[in-house]
Design an enzyme around this catalytic site. Sequence first.
Site, PDB file in Angstrom:
ATOM      1  CG  HIS A 210      -1.881  -1.103   1.351  1.00 30.91           C
ATOM      2  ND1 HIS A 210      -2.114  -1.791   2.521  1.00 30.91           N
ATOM      3  CD2 HIS A 210      -2.699  -1.660   0.425  1.00 30.91           C
ATOM      4  CE1 HIS A 210      -3.041  -2.714   2.310  1.00 30.91           C
ATOM      5  NE2 HIS A 210      -3.410  -2.664   1.052  1.00 30.91           N
TER       6      HIS A 210
ATOM      7  CE  LYS B 271     -13.177  -7.650   5.123  1.00 37.74           C
ATOM      8  NZ  LYS B 271     -12.444  -7.019   4.043  1.00 37.74           N
TER       9      LYS B 271
ATOM     10  NE  ARG C 268      -2.964  -7.434  -4.459  1.00 34.43           N
ATOM     11  CZ  ARG C 268      -3.761  -7.615  -3.436  1.00 34.43           C
ATOM     12  NH1 ARG C 268      -3.248  -7.917  -2.264  1.00 34.43           N
ATOM     13  NH2 ARG C 268      -5.051  -7.510  -3.562  1.00 34.43           N
TER      14      ARG C 268
ATOM     15  CB  SER D 240      -4.487  -6.628   4.661  1.00 35.52           C
ATOM     16  OG  SER D 240      -4.132  -5.385   4.124  1.00 35.52           O
TER      17      SER D 240
HETATM   18  P1  ADP Z   1      -5.325  -6.053   0.816  1.00 39.64           P
HETATM   19  O1  ADP Z   1      -5.651  -6.535  -0.571  1.00 39.64           O
HETATM   20  O2  ADP Z   1      -3.888  -5.964   1.116  1.00 39.64           O
HETATM   21  O3  ADP Z   1      -6.172  -6.733   1.864  1.00 39.64           O
HETATM   22  P2  ADP Z   1      -7.022  -3.760   0.559  1.00 39.64           P
HETATM   23  O4  ADP Z   1      -8.211  -4.557   0.273  1.00 39.64           O
HETATM   24  O5  ADP Z   1      -7.104  -2.784   1.660  1.00 39.64           O
HETATM   25  O6  ADP Z   1      -5.727  -4.562   0.880  1.00 39.64           O
HETATM   26  O7  ADP Z   1      -6.563  -3.096  -0.799  1.00 39.64           O
HETATM   27  C1  ADP Z   1      -6.591  -1.731  -1.043  1.00 39.64           C
HETATM   28  C2  ADP Z   1      -5.917  -1.458  -2.358  1.00 39.64           C
HETATM   29  O8  ADP Z   1      -4.551  -1.790  -2.239  1.00 39.64           O
HETATM   30  C3  ADP Z   1      -6.439  -2.279  -3.553  1.00 39.64           C
HETATM   31  O9  ADP Z   1      -6.391  -1.453  -4.699  1.00 39.64           O
HETATM   32  C4  ADP Z   1      -5.427  -3.359  -3.697  1.00 39.64           C
HETATM   33  O10 ADP Z   1      -5.333  -3.831  -5.032  1.00 39.64           O
HETATM   34  C5  ADP Z   1      -4.171  -2.622  -3.304  1.00 39.64           C
HETATM   35  N1  ADP Z   1      -3.155  -3.525  -2.817  1.00 39.64           N
HETATM   36  C6  ADP Z   1      -3.270  -4.454  -1.862  1.00 39.64           C
HETATM   37  N2  ADP Z   1      -2.121  -5.107  -1.687  1.00 39.64           N
HETATM   38  C7  ADP Z   1      -1.250  -4.585  -2.573  1.00 39.64           C
HETATM   39  C8  ADP Z   1       0.116  -4.856  -2.907  1.00 39.64           C
HETATM   40  N3  ADP Z   1       0.810  -5.807  -2.318  1.00 39.64           N
HETATM   41  N4  ADP Z   1       0.671  -4.111  -3.861  1.00 39.64           N
HETATM   42  C9  ADP Z   1      -0.034  -3.158  -4.493  1.00 39.64           C
HETATM   43  N5  ADP Z   1      -1.310  -2.856  -4.246  1.00 39.64           N
HETATM   44  C10 ADP Z   1      -1.912  -3.567  -3.305  1.00 39.64           C
END
Ligand code: ADP
Length: 214
Positions: free
Chosen positions: A67, A91, A140, A178
């Site tokens: 992130h 959630k 990703r 996450s």
């Molecule tokens: P996660 O997928 O890590 O649980 P979120 O649902 O909070 O996180 O994702 C928020 C944004 O961050 C989304 O656009 C997701 O594609 C992006 N994201 C999550 N992990 C990564 C990563 N490792 N690299 C780049 N972007 C990411």
Amino acid sequence: MTALSHGENEGGGRCGDSSAKWMPRTENDELHRKDCNRRLARIDCVNNLHRPVAVFPGSFDPFHLGHYDIVARATQIFPQVVVGILDNPQKKSVFSPLERVEMISELYLGRDDVIVQSFTGLLVNFLKEVDANIIIRGMRAISDFEYEFQMALMNRRLYPNAETVFLTPKEEYSYLSSRLVREVVSLGGDVTGLVPESIRVLLEDRIDTLERPT
Ligand code: ADP
């Protein structure tokens, strides 16, 4: 929508008009929101130019270095990036929305180009509240594509001004999520180098509340 998701047109005033109303949930939250609006207003009103504001939405439970990498890339392109933390009461989360706002804000102390706010309900309503029309999403791998593509088209349908921009992280973060971070910590694994250090410490303090993979 709950109180936390609404923007306030206070603290010096935005250039644009907003009729959004909100009710503070806590005093801290109110102060934080006033500060966000003051900082948005400062950039918005410089030379009276309208500059694109981008929103990077997600759960960020917890915020990890993938992130962080996307925010860094987004700030190279857009003058202001709002990290929008989805407050989804349905959630179960490790950190409350307010805790997530605080721990992520701390990473960007002294930076006017990154603002951290929570929101509930539709992302497009949050975009309107912060006067943004860019949605940043991290891409990703190809497995992210289908869902992200659907979301981008749905958001465009709901708000034709919204443009989704996909950014890719450094390869070393491309497998990070996450959920994976939570699982590793729940089993006693070390996530140093995968999450900001201050967040690693807070996460390890919550080890007893983390769900273990089955
Ligand atoms: P996660 O997928 O890590 O649980 P979120 O649902 O909070 O996180 O994702 C928020 C944004 O961050 C989304 O656009 C997701 O594609 C992006 N994201 C999550 N992990 C990564 C990563 N490792 N690299 C780049 N972007 C990411």
